[in-house]
Design a protein around this motif. Structure first.
Motif, PDB file in Angstrom:
ATOM      1  N   ARG A  57       8.298  -3.132  -2.432  1.00 62.16           N
ATOM      2  CA  ARG A  57       7.348  -2.153  -1.888  1.00 62.16           C
ATOM      3  C   ARG A  57       7.722  -1.889  -0.445  1.00 62.16           C
ATOM      4  O   ARG A  57       7.870  -2.837   0.336  1.00 62.16           O
ATOM      5  CB  ARG A  57       5.907  -2.685  -1.948  1.00 62.16           C
ATOM      6  N   GLU A  65       6.409  -1.521   2.292  1.00 62.76           N
ATOM      7  CA  GLU A  65       5.137  -1.717   3.009  1.00 62.76           C
ATOM      8  C   GLU A  65       5.237  -1.131   4.418  1.00 62.76           C
ATOM      9  O   GLU A  65       6.254  -1.291   5.092  1.00 62.76           O
ATOM     10  CB  GLU A  65       4.819  -3.211   3.119  1.00 62.76           C
ATOM     11  N   ARG A  87       3.295 -10.821   3.271  1.00 64.78           N
ATOM     12  CA  ARG A  87       3.523  -9.436   2.868  1.00 64.78           C
ATOM     13  C   ARG A  87       4.951  -9.052   3.230  1.00 64.78           C
ATOM     14  O   ARG A  87       5.294  -8.930   4.400  1.00 64.78           O
ATOM     15  CB  ARG A  87       2.531  -8.504   3.570  1.00 64.78           C
ATOM     16  N   THR A  88       5.787  -8.894   2.224  1.00 63.77           N
ATOM     17  CA  THR A  88       7.197  -8.587   2.452  1.00 63.77           C
ATOM     18  C   THR A  88       7.560  -7.340   1.646  1.00 63.77           C
ATOM     19  O   THR A  88       6.751  -6.853   0.860  1.00 63.77           O
ATOM     20  CB  THR A  88       8.076  -9.765   1.989  1.00 63.77           C
ATOM     21  N   GLU A 108      -5.952 -11.910  -0.266  1.00 65.92           N
ATOM     22  CA  GLU A 108      -5.662 -11.931  -1.712  1.00 65.92           C
ATOM     23  C   GLU A 108      -4.473 -12.818  -2.059  1.00 65.92           C
ATOM     24  O   GLU A 108      -3.402 -12.693  -1.479  1.00 65.92           O
ATOM     25  CB  GLU A 108      -5.381 -10.492  -2.169  1.00 65.92           C
ATOM     26  N   LEU A 109      -4.710 -13.705  -3.026  1.00 68.80           N
ATOM     27  CA  LEU A 109      -3.633 -14.534  -3.568  1.00 68.80           C
ATOM     28  C   LEU A 109      -3.149 -13.907  -4.878  1.00 68.80           C
ATOM     29  O   LEU A 109      -1.962 -13.827  -5.137  1.00 68.80           O
ATOM     30  CB  LEU A 109      -4.180 -15.941  -3.809  1.00 68.80           C
ATOM     31  N   GLY A 124       1.448 -13.285  -6.959  1.00 71.34           N
ATOM     32  CA  GLY A 124       2.668 -13.219  -6.170  1.00 71.34           C
ATOM     33  C   GLY A 124       3.239 -14.623  -6.009  1.00 71.34           C
ATOM     34  O   GLY A 124       2.504 -15.548  -5.652  1.00 71.34           O
ATOM     35  N   ARG A 174       3.347 -15.572  -2.179  1.00 70.52           N
ATOM     36  CA  ARG A 174       2.006 -15.887  -1.647  1.00 70.52           C
ATOM     37  C   ARG A 174       1.510 -17.215  -2.177  1.00 70.52           C
ATOM     38  O   ARG A 174       0.857 -17.971  -1.472  1.00 70.52           O
ATOM     39  CB  ARG A 174       1.019 -14.785  -2.019  1.00 70.52           C
TER      40      ARG A 174
END
Ligand code: ATP
Length: 492
Positions: free
Chosen positions: A204, A206, A215-216, A295-296, A339, A342
């Motif tokens: 993504r 991002e 977040r990668t 969020e996990l 994820g 995560r």
């Protein structure tokens, strides 16, 4: 606990490195090092074992990352997989507009002759009372109005870079389960309810990646699409609603089973206006990360949206024949989507402890033994004694037939124990003079070694011949106290 502590431990001990670091690093990509790759593959392995291998109602697939571009039209990603983006007109920094208020902001305060302050997120300036209106990064530029930005990475299939050959790196693994629905159903002769699982890379683009591996732009997902007959009822409830709750419970229990503290986990129900256009209900499992509750994983009831869309765009029927009712139905689907990165971050953060042992600080990662990257470290007490070193190497080689086991003689025993604690190795085996004896003095060894347990730091003396059986028992889940009760403590 601070994220910097984990970032630095990860680099120092070979869990996670910044990608292409010698060239200055790439934005939000990370490389898993020798211990990180073991931890990550252990997470995926237990997930696959618990949710696929051990269940009669689950099967797996491993699909290609590049899919037919129409998949993304049908799924809605081309039209809807966007985030609102704003740019600073001065410094050109780009933000997700829904994240701007959660950032600390730079302010040149008129009440203090333009002095520069960095003010915590969401707070007004303590001197002039102003709230943020300009760019949080440079404190000078105006932000543009939000524009929608598609998060999919675009590329070209084949040698010609033209519109007809545009394709995308998948932004989620889920779509492969929908487009393979009929292949899996027919080849495996499945009956509803059943699920298809896949673990693999997603991409993504991002707008504001960050917070280490939280977040990668390239990450791994473990996703399940669990298909149910919408006409069935279970325990007096519609089957999709029943199974949605079951999956929420099972996923929560799974994270707790492998070490996440119950108080660091919570459920968050999506509000009606926040629900994705296809979802009947979505519940996130949130974890109290070092950056706060986030969020996990998400567990969504996607109804029959995806199968219907792919059926419409491909012209192929994606239905299930209900033998009892003698009719074709489009199954509903419940999607538990996690994820891997995560999950790894959560498992590491939760395992991290700083303890005081006889006046010294000990850092220990209390990983569940199944997740620990190294299961056993074999340590010689005297590295100058060839017979001790040889015995230690032989023990390592024997145990390494079953588990990831290392040998280390690069420091004194106390240091070696601390190093293994810091990477979460549940057991150390120490070979000493008593083990091998002293031939010059005519003393024979007792062929016993010391096992030290990471959390209690207790030690027991056991025969070398029993090591494999002992570790099999311990690594299969037996409590340390159950095993240690059978053996004496080492002398002295
Ligand atoms: P977020 O709201 O954090 O952007 P999302 O709701 O878009 O996440 P999903 O599409 O539900 O995420 O993806 C399922 C899971 O995949 C997430 O719960 C998360 O664990 C993981 N995931 C999603 N995006 C990323 C990312 N950019 N980096 C790492 N993991 C991610």
């Amino acid at each position: 606990m601070n994220m910097d502590v984990l970032v630095s431990l990860s680099k120092r001990r070979g869990f996670v490195f910044q990608s292409s670091e010698i060239y200055g690093g790439t934005g939000s990509c990370w490389d898993y090092g020798p211990l990180g790759v073991e931890l990550k593959s252990n997470i995926k392995r237990v997930w696959w074992r618990d949710f696929v291998q051990s269940r009669a109602d689950m099967v797996g697939i491993d699909a290609s990352i590049l899919m037919h571009p129409t998949v993304w039209k049908a799924s809605g990603h081309l039209d809807h997989f966007t985030d609102p983006m704003v740019d600073c007109r001065e410094c050109k920094h780009r933000f997700r507009s829904d994240h701007v208020d959660a950032l600390p902001w730079v302010h040149y305060c008129p009440a203090t002759k333009g002095n520069k302050f960095t003010i915590p997120a969401g707070e007004p300036c303590g001197h002039c009372g102003q709230r943020r209106t300009l760019c949080p990064e440079c404190g000078k530029g105006e932000l543009t109005a939000p524009r929608q930005f598609n998060l999919m990475f675009k590329t070209f299939m084949g040698p010609v870079e033209e519109d007809a050959s545009v394709t995308y790196l998948r932004p989620e693994t889920a779509q492969a389960m929908f487009v393979n629905f009929d292949n899996v159903l027919q080849s495996m002769r499945l009956k509803l309810p059943f699920g298809i699982a896949q673990a693999g890379r997603s991409f993504r683009n991002e707008i504001t990646p960050g917070n280490f591996i939280f977040r990668t732009r390239e990450f791994e997902q473990m996703e399940i699409e669990y298909f149910v007959n919408p006409n069935d009822r279970v325990d007096g409830r519609p089957a999709d609603e029943y199974w949605h709750d079951r999956w929420i419970e099972d996923c929560m229990a799974w994270f707790r089973r492998y070490g996440l503290t119950a108080g660091n986990l919570r459920l968050r129900e999506h509000e009606k206006d926040e629900l994705a256009h296809y979802a009947k209900r979505t519940v996130d499992i949130e974890y109290k990360f070092p950056i706060g509750w986030s969020e996990l994983m998400g567990i969504a009831n996607r109804t029959d949206f995806d199968l219907k869309q792919h059926s419409k765009w491909s012209g192929k029927s994606l239905t299930y024949f209900d033998d009892e009712r003698k009719e074709h139905v489009v199954p509903y689907v419940v999607e538990p989507a996690a994820g891997v990165d995560r999950a790894l971050l959560a498992f590491m953060a939760d395992a991290y402890r700083e303890e005081e042992v006889r006046g010294d600080k000990r850092v220990v990662l209390k990983f569940h033994p199944e997740l620990a990257p190294l299961k056993v470290a074999v340590l010689p007490l005297l590295k100058k004694r060839d017979d001790i070193v040889r015995a230690a190497h032989t023990i390592r080689a024997d145990l390494a037939k079953h588990w990831r086991v290392v040998y280390d003689d690069t420091a004194a025993i106390g240091r070696l124990y601390r190093r293994q604690d810091e990477v979460g190795t549940p057991y150390c085996v120490t070979v000493d003079v008593q083990t091998v004896g002293d031939s010059e003095r005519g003393e024979t060894g007792d062929s016993r070694v010391t096992i030290r347990e990471r959390d209690s730091m207790e030690q027991i003396r056991v025969p070398i011949a029993e090591l494999t059986a002992i570790f099999r028992e311990l690594l299969d889940g037996a409590a340390w106290s159950q095993v240690s009760a059978r053996y004496p403590a080492p002398r002295g």
